[in-house]
Design a protein around this motif. Sequence first.
Motif, PDB file in Angstrom:
ATOM      1  N   LYS A   1      37.095  30.055 115.285  1.00  0.00           N
ATOM      2  CA  LYS A   1      37.601  31.422 115.083  1.00  0.00           C
ATOM      3  C   LYS A   1      37.706  32.158 116.413  1.00  0.00           C
ATOM      4  CE  LYS A   1      36.560  35.751 112.671  1.00  0.00           C
ATOM      5  NZ  LYS A   1      35.595  36.451 111.778  1.00  0.00           N
ATOM      6  N   LYS A   2      36.680  32.031 117.250  1.00  0.00           N
ATOM      7  CA  LYS A   2      36.679  32.702 118.556  1.00  0.00           C
ATOM      8  C   LYS A   2      37.768  32.128 119.461  1.00  0.00           C
ATOM      9  CE  LYS A   2      33.342  35.599 117.888  1.00  0.00           C
ATOM     10  NZ  LYS A   2      33.597  37.056 117.906  1.00  0.00           N
ATOM     11  N   ARG A   3      37.957  30.815 119.405  1.00  0.00           N
ATOM     12  CA  ARG A   3      38.978  30.170 120.226  1.00  0.00           C
ATOM     13  C   ARG A   3      40.370  30.690 119.850  1.00  0.00           C
ATOM     14  NH1 ARG A   3      37.939  25.336 118.940  1.00  0.00           N
ATOM     15  NH2 ARG A   3      36.698  24.722 120.740  1.00  0.00           N
ATOM     16  N   ARG A   4      40.613  30.812 118.543  1.00  0.00           N
ATOM     17  CA  ARG A   4      41.909  31.301 118.081  1.00  0.00           C
ATOM     18  C   ARG A   4      42.118  32.774 118.458  1.00  0.00           C
ATOM     19  NH1 ARG A   4      41.654  31.522 112.984  1.00  0.00           N
ATOM     20  NH2 ARG A   4      39.802  30.334 112.423  1.00  0.00           N
ATOM     21  N   ALA A   5      41.037  33.551 118.439  1.00  0.00           N
ATOM     22  CA  ALA A   5      41.133  34.963 118.804  1.00  0.00           C
ATOM     23  C   ALA A   5      41.498  35.124 120.277  1.00  0.00           C
ATOM     24  CB  ALA A   5      39.810  35.673 118.510  1.00  0.00           C
ATOM     25  N   ILE A   6      40.901  34.284 121.127  1.00  0.00           N
ATOM     26  CA  ILE A   6      41.199  34.333 122.563  1.00  0.00           C
ATOM     27  C   ILE A   6      42.629  33.891 122.813  1.00  0.00           C
ATOM     28  CG2 ILE A   6      40.653  33.310 124.814  1.00  0.00           C
ATOM     29  CD1 ILE A   6      37.731  33.129 123.845  1.00  0.00           C
ATOM     30  N   THR A   7      43.054  32.846 122.105  1.00  0.00           N
ATOM     31  CA  THR A   7      44.426  32.367 122.252  1.00  0.00           C
ATOM     32  C   THR A   7      45.417  33.462 121.897  1.00  0.00           C
ATOM     33  OG1 THR A   7      43.713  30.123 121.651  1.00  0.00           O
ATOM     34  CG2 THR A   7      46.066  30.599 121.517  1.00  0.00           C
ATOM     35  N   LYS A   8      45.126  34.193 120.842  1.00  0.00           N
ATOM     36  CA  LYS A   8      45.998  35.293 120.414  1.00  0.00           C
ATOM     37  C   LYS A   8      46.069  36.375 121.485  1.00  0.00           C
ATOM     38  CE  LYS A   8      46.777  38.520 116.591  1.00  0.00           C
ATOM     39  NZ  LYS A   8      46.285  39.001 115.269  1.00  0.00           N
ATOM     40  N   LEU A   9      44.922  36.681 122.092  1.00  0.00           N
ATOM     41  CA  LEU A   9      44.894  37.700 123.145  1.00  0.00           C
ATOM     42  C   LEU A   9      45.716  37.280 124.358  1.00  0.00           C
ATOM     43  CD1 LEU A   9      41.151  38.839 123.141  1.00  0.00           C
ATOM     44  CD2 LEU A   9      43.133  40.282 122.680  1.00  0.00           C
ATOM     45  N   MET A  10      45.807  35.975 124.566  1.00  0.00           N
ATOM     46  CA  MET A  10      46.500  35.467 125.751  1.00  0.00           C
ATOM     47  C   MET A  10      47.999  35.280 125.547  1.00  0.00           C
ATOM     48  SD  MET A  10      43.736  32.701 127.085  1.00  0.00           S
ATOM     49  CE  MET A  10      44.736  32.314 128.511  1.00  0.00           C
ATOM     50  N   CYS A  11      48.479  35.488 124.335  1.00  0.00           N
ATOM     51  CA  CYS A  11      49.903  35.293 124.063  1.00  0.00           C
ATOM     52  C   CYS A  11      50.701  36.516 124.515  1.00  0.00           C
ATOM     53  CB  CYS A  11      50.127  35.024 122.575  1.00  0.00           C
ATOM     54  SG  CYS A  11      49.474  33.435 122.055  1.00  0.00           S
ATOM     55  N   LYS A  12      50.672  36.784 125.799  1.00  0.00           N
ATOM     56  CA  LYS A  12      51.384  37.909 126.395  1.00  0.00           C
ATOM     57  C   LYS A  12      51.947  37.448 127.738  1.00  0.00           C
ATOM     58  CE  LYS A  12      47.520  40.731 124.726  1.00  0.00           C
ATOM     59  NZ  LYS A  12      48.160  41.249 123.528  1.00  0.00           N
ATOM     60  N   THR A  13      52.898  38.187 128.247  1.00  0.00           N
ATOM     61  CA  THR A  13      53.392  37.860 129.581  1.00  0.00           C
ATOM     62  C   THR A  13      52.354  38.246 130.627  1.00  0.00           C
ATOM     63  OG1 THR A  13      54.490  40.018 129.667  1.00  0.00           O
ATOM     64  CG2 THR A  13      55.803  38.120 128.943  1.00  0.00           C
ATOM     65  N   LYS A  14      51.605  39.323 130.338  1.00  0.00           N
ATOM     66  CA  LYS A  14      50.496  39.722 131.211  1.00  0.00           C
ATOM     67  C   LYS A  14      49.619  40.718 130.474  1.00  0.00           C
ATOM     68  CE  LYS A  14      52.910  43.522 133.560  1.00  0.00           C
ATOM     69  NZ  LYS A  14      53.282  44.097 134.884  1.00  0.00           N
ATOM     70  N   PHE A  15      48.404  40.917 130.993  1.00  0.00           N
ATOM     71  CA  PHE A  15      47.469  41.850 130.385  1.00  0.00           C
ATOM     72  C   PHE A  15      47.648  43.258 130.934  1.00  0.00           C
ATOM     73  CE2 PHE A  15      44.722  38.087 129.539  1.00  0.00           C
ATOM     74  CZ  PHE A  15      44.590  38.284 128.171  1.00  0.00           C
ATOM     75  N   LYS A  16      47.389  44.237 130.075  1.00  0.00           N
ATOM     76  CA  LYS A  16      47.224  45.608 130.536  1.00  0.00           C
ATOM     77  C   LYS A  16      45.752  45.766 130.862  1.00  0.00           C
ATOM     78  CE  LYS A  16      50.996  47.443 127.727  1.00  0.00           C
ATOM     79  NZ  LYS A  16      51.382  48.378 126.636  1.00  0.00           N
ATOM     80  N   LYS A  17      45.391  46.811 131.594  1.00  0.00           N
ATOM     81  CA  LYS A  17      44.006  46.955 132.063  1.00  0.00           C
ATOM     82  C   LYS A  17      42.999  47.050 130.917  1.00  0.00           C
ATOM     83  CE  LYS A  17      45.118  48.836 136.581  1.00  0.00           C
ATOM     84  NZ  LYS A  17      45.039  49.981 137.507  1.00  0.00           N
ATOM     85  N   MET A  18      43.296  47.813 129.886  1.00  0.00           N
ATOM     86  CA  MET A  18      42.363  47.946 128.768  1.00  0.00           C
ATOM     87  C   MET A  18      42.235  46.632 128.006  1.00  0.00           C
ATOM     88  SD  MET A  18      41.006  50.780 129.133  1.00  0.00           S
ATOM     89  CE  MET A  18      39.997  50.678 127.654  1.00  0.00           C
ATOM     90  N   GLN A  19      43.321  45.879 127.937  1.00  0.00           N
ATOM     91  CA  GLN A  19      43.264  44.572 127.288  1.00  0.00           C
ATOM     92  C   GLN A  19      42.404  43.606 128.093  1.00  0.00           C
ATOM     93  OE1 GLN A  19      47.504  43.956 127.264  1.00  0.00           O
ATOM     94  NE2 GLN A  19      47.693  44.493 125.102  1.00  0.00           N
ATOM     95  N   MET A  20      42.389  43.785 129.403  1.00  0.00           N
ATOM     96  CA  MET A  20      41.600  42.939 130.290  1.00  0.00           C
ATOM     97  C   MET A  20      40.105  43.085 129.980  1.00  0.00           C
ATOM     98  SD  MET A  20      42.599  40.909 132.877  1.00  0.00           S
ATOM     99  CE  MET A  20      43.693  41.559 134.131  1.00  0.00           C
ATOM    100  N   HIS A  21      39.678  44.311 129.728  1.00  0.00           N
ATOM    101  CA  HIS A  21      38.269  44.561 129.389  1.00  0.00           C
ATOM    102  C   HIS A  21      37.889  43.814 128.111  1.00  0.00           C
ATOM    103  CE1 HIS A  21      36.882  47.446 132.341  1.00  0.00           C
ATOM    104  NE2 HIS A  21      37.997  48.116 132.228  1.00  0.00           N
ATOM    105  N   THR A  22      38.729  43.924 127.092  1.00  0.00           N
ATOM    106  CA  THR A  22      38.464  43.264 125.816  1.00  0.00           C
ATOM    107  C   THR A  22      38.428  41.755 125.976  1.00  0.00           C
ATOM    108  OG1 THR A  22      39.547  45.055 124.603  1.00  0.00           O
ATOM    109  CG2 THR A  22      39.293  42.970 123.443  1.00  0.00           C
ATOM    110  N   PHE A  23      39.408  41.238 126.689  1.00  0.00           N
ATOM    111  CA  PHE A  23      39.480  39.789 126.890  1.00  0.00           C
ATOM    112  C   PHE A  23      38.265  39.274 127.659  1.00  0.00           C
ATOM    113  CE2 PHE A  23      40.872  36.120 129.442  1.00  0.00           C
ATOM    114  CZ  PHE A  23      41.150  35.236 128.404  1.00  0.00           C
TER     115      PHE A  23
END
Length: 261
Positions: free
Chosen positions: A148-170
């Motif tokens: 479950k955690k692996r899939r959640a991280i994969t979902k977070l990474m499905c972007k062209t790049k991170f925004k700063k607030m997303q970086m904190h969560t990731f």
Amino acid sequence: MKALRTYLEKRKSAINLILEKSPKSFTPETFHSLRVEIKKMNALFDLLNYCSKKFKRKKNYSPFKLIFKQAGRIRELQIEQSLLAEQPNSHLLQAYYSHLKKLETKKLKRFFAIVNKSFIRKLKKRYNKIIPLVTKASGKRVDQYIDKKRRAITKLMCKTKFKKMQMHTFRKRLKTYLYNEKILICESQNQTLQNKNILSDLLGEWHDYEVVIDHLKKGIKSNKTIPSETKQLQVTKAILTSKRELLFNKINATLPYQTLL
């Protein structure tokens, strides 16, 4: 699970060993190690919370959270002093350094007032209540949690790049995943861990810049330093901001979106 109990015992021993040290023997590395151990314990609690309805994460983490936050306040001041010392003309910030040292001394007194013999005894009793739940955790539920955690991280990474607030969560989710994955898989047997650890280190470095820059902003606005140092603080903040942005871009450029997990 035996692996979970063994891991808990290691975290317990490491935390107790640190907390039982003499205050005079505490160094910046000691506080760093303490926070890392508590992060590992918190990650384990996240796993246990998924595996057992009887596990009360908030209640069990409460005493660890107390010293984690206080140690964090001290650690931030130590990181700030260390980072500032690496910057050009750091010798021009003597008054500000003095201000940081006074704050650190104040936070140290508070930390050691909390971490007394009574607190350590209560912490040991808490371990005794957690061990039975660790032992009863099923391998199937643990595997489900990791997946479950692996899939959640994969979902977070499905972007062209991170925004700063997303970086904190990731950053937080990746660290939790890494800690718990290592309970079950030897690092030497899992080559895919290498890239994720590098990314985690970069995110940690970026977060240090974030913290220090925020402190500098507050320091400048509060007029806690002498006027002659204000300009140098602003210059230093600008340098650190530039380095933070370069690191931010490096992290986004490093993200192997399709192959990390």
